[in-house]
Design a protein around this motif. Sequence first.
Motif, PDB file in Angstrom:
ATOM      1  N   MET A 168      -3.972  -5.922   4.214  1.00  0.00           N
ATOM      2  CA  MET A 168      -3.637  -4.507   3.998  1.00  0.00           C
ATOM      3  C   MET A 168      -2.286  -4.183   4.640  1.00  0.00           C
ATOM      4  O   MET A 168      -2.012  -4.607   5.753  1.00  0.00           O
ATOM      5  CB  MET A 168      -4.720  -3.635   4.625  1.00  0.00           C
ATOM      6  CG  MET A 168      -4.656  -2.203   4.176  1.00  0.00           C
ATOM      7  SD  MET A 168      -5.951  -1.198   4.961  1.00  0.00           S
ATOM      8  CE  MET A 168      -5.447  -1.217   6.674  1.00  0.00           C
ATOM      9  N   GLY A 181      -4.620  -0.254  -5.794  1.00  0.00           N
ATOM     10  CA  GLY A 181      -4.629  -0.819  -4.456  1.00  0.00           C
ATOM     11  C   GLY A 181      -4.249   0.150  -3.353  1.00  0.00           C
ATOM     12  O   GLY A 181      -4.122  -0.242  -2.207  1.00  0.00           O
ATOM     13  N   VAL A 182      -4.082   1.434  -3.699  1.00  0.00           N
ATOM     14  CA  VAL A 182      -3.781   2.410  -2.647  1.00  0.00           C
ATOM     15  C   VAL A 182      -5.092   2.761  -1.951  1.00  0.00           C
ATOM     16  O   VAL A 182      -6.003   3.314  -2.560  1.00  0.00           O
ATOM     17  CB  VAL A 182      -3.126   3.684  -3.219  1.00  0.00           C
ATOM     18  CG1 VAL A 182      -2.835   4.683  -2.108  1.00  0.00           C
ATOM     19  CG2 VAL A 182      -1.850   3.325  -3.960  1.00  0.00           C
ATOM     20  N   GLU A 183      -5.197   2.394  -0.689  1.00  0.00           N
ATOM     21  CA  GLU A 183      -6.467   2.570   0.011  1.00  0.00           C
ATOM     22  C   GLU A 183      -6.575   3.907   0.716  1.00  0.00           C
ATOM     23  O   GLU A 183      -7.648   4.469   0.830  1.00  0.00           O
ATOM     24  CB  GLU A 183      -6.667   1.415   0.991  1.00  0.00           C
ATOM     25  CG  GLU A 183      -6.906   0.108   0.236  1.00  0.00           C
ATOM     26  CD  GLU A 183      -7.029  -1.099   1.136  1.00  0.00           C
ATOM     27  OE1 GLU A 183      -6.910  -0.951   2.367  1.00  0.00           O
ATOM     28  OE2 GLU A 183      -7.231  -2.197   0.594  1.00  0.00           O
ATOM     29  N   SER A 198       6.481  -1.322  -4.911  1.00  0.00           N
ATOM     30  CA  SER A 198       5.469  -0.461  -5.527  1.00  0.00           C
ATOM     31  C   SER A 198       5.526   0.951  -4.934  1.00  0.00           C
ATOM     32  O   SER A 198       5.427   1.949  -5.659  1.00  0.00           O
ATOM     33  CB  SER A 198       4.100  -1.112  -5.305  1.00  0.00           C
ATOM     34  OG  SER A 198       3.078  -0.202  -5.536  1.00  0.00           O
ATOM     35  N   LEU A 210       0.665   5.537   4.091  1.00  0.00           N
ATOM     36  CA  LEU A 210      -0.111   4.869   3.042  1.00  0.00           C
ATOM     37  C   LEU A 210      -0.676   3.556   3.544  1.00  0.00           C
ATOM     38  O   LEU A 210      -0.022   2.842   4.317  1.00  0.00           O
ATOM     39  CB  LEU A 210       0.781   4.559   1.828  1.00  0.00           C
ATOM     40  CG  LEU A 210       1.188   5.720   0.923  1.00  0.00           C
ATOM     41  CD1 LEU A 210       2.478   6.343   1.417  1.00  0.00           C
ATOM     42  CD2 LEU A 210       1.384   5.239  -0.506  1.00  0.00           C
ATOM     43  N   SER A 211      -1.872   3.238   3.083  1.00  0.00           N
ATOM     44  CA  SER A 211      -2.404   1.886   3.230  1.00  0.00           C
ATOM     45  C   SER A 211      -2.547   1.315   1.831  1.00  0.00           C
ATOM     46  O   SER A 211      -3.137   1.949   0.958  1.00  0.00           O
ATOM     47  CB  SER A 211      -3.789   1.901   3.879  1.00  0.00           C
ATOM     48  OG  SER A 211      -3.710   2.492   5.137  1.00  0.00           O
ATOM     49  N   VAL A 212      -1.975   0.133   1.652  1.00  0.00           N
ATOM     50  CA  VAL A 212      -1.992  -0.492   0.330  1.00  0.00           C
ATOM     51  C   VAL A 212      -2.633  -1.868   0.458  1.00  0.00           C
ATOM     52  O   VAL A 212      -2.381  -2.591   1.427  1.00  0.00           O
ATOM     53  CB  VAL A 212      -0.554  -0.615  -0.213  1.00  0.00           C
ATOM     54  CG1 VAL A 212      -0.535  -1.269  -1.576  1.00  0.00           C
ATOM     55  CG2 VAL A 212       0.108   0.738  -0.275  1.00  0.00           C
ATOM     56  N   ALA A 213      -3.476  -2.241  -0.510  1.00  0.00           N
ATOM     57  CA  ALA A 213      -4.131  -3.549  -0.484  1.00  0.00           C
ATOM     58  C   ALA A 213      -3.103  -4.659  -0.666  1.00  0.00           C
ATOM     59  O   ALA A 213      -2.044  -4.445  -1.249  1.00  0.00           O
ATOM     60  CB  ALA A 213      -5.184  -3.620  -1.586  1.00  0.00           C
ATOM     61  N   PHE A 237      -1.168   3.347 -10.277  1.00  0.00           N
ATOM     62  CA  PHE A 237      -0.899   2.558  -9.072  1.00  0.00           C
ATOM     63  C   PHE A 237      -2.218   2.095  -8.476  1.00  0.00           C
ATOM     64  O   PHE A 237      -3.057   2.904  -8.101  1.00  0.00           O
ATOM     65  CB  PHE A 237      -0.116   3.393  -8.043  1.00  0.00           C
ATOM     66  CG  PHE A 237       1.289   3.702  -8.471  1.00  0.00           C
ATOM     67  CD1 PHE A 237       2.257   2.714  -8.448  1.00  0.00           C
ATOM     68  CD2 PHE A 237       1.635   4.962  -8.908  1.00  0.00           C
ATOM     69  CE1 PHE A 237       3.558   2.982  -8.858  1.00  0.00           C
ATOM     70  CE2 PHE A 237       2.925   5.246  -9.314  1.00  0.00           C
ATOM     71  CZ  PHE A 237       3.890   4.257  -9.293  1.00  0.00           C
ATOM     72  N   MET A 244       6.197   4.687  -6.476  1.00  0.00           N
ATOM     73  CA  MET A 244       5.347   5.877  -6.261  1.00  0.00           C
ATOM     74  C   MET A 244       6.200   7.079  -5.872  1.00  0.00           C
ATOM     75  O   MET A 244       5.944   8.205  -6.294  1.00  0.00           O
ATOM     76  CB  MET A 244       4.340   5.615  -5.137  1.00  0.00           C
ATOM     77  CG  MET A 244       3.312   4.554  -5.445  1.00  0.00           C
ATOM     78  SD  MET A 244       2.240   4.281  -4.006  1.00  0.00           S
ATOM     79  CE  MET A 244       1.577   2.667  -4.387  1.00  0.00           C
TER      80      MET A 244
END
Lengths: 80, 80
Positions: free
Chosen positions: B1, A33-35, B58, B45-48, A31, B62
């Motif tokens: 984000m 892009g998980v920041e 996505s 979560l932070s995702v781009a 996965f 997960m």
Amino acid sequence: MIKARVTVTLKNGVLDPQGKAIKGGLGALGFEGVESVRQGKVFDLSVAGDDAKAAEKSISNMCEKLLANTVIENYSVEIL
Amino acid sequence: MIKARVTVTLKNGVLDPQGKAIKGGLGALGFEGVESVRQGKVFDLSVAGDDAKAAEKSISNMCEKLLANTVIENYSVEIL
């Protein structure tokens, strides 16, 4: 009977090694892009009575005394 | 984000000894009327990116693969 959900999360700035490990695990699974990942806790409570206001106050009290460590954690109470 | 919150809770019927212990603890602290406590997990979560639809898909993925054990747990994804 009143149902409520308490969400307990780490305060900003408090390190979260568990969240970091989960972020690493997600990366290892492909996965992208998980920041950031921060892990918290949730408690689903059923409380006797039907006074939502009183229940909310009582549950906030439970958070202060047991459910959350207010030095490092924030909590929010949501009556469902 | 994109920021999202994943909530993972035990399915109905799955025993929750931790929740039971918390209920006992609340009783010992003098909180009356607590009928049940079920503990779950929350992931922030932070995702781009900026495609909320894609991010939600996505993140559901997960959950299926890492964040939740779908045999005994339910999950919900909330885009914030």
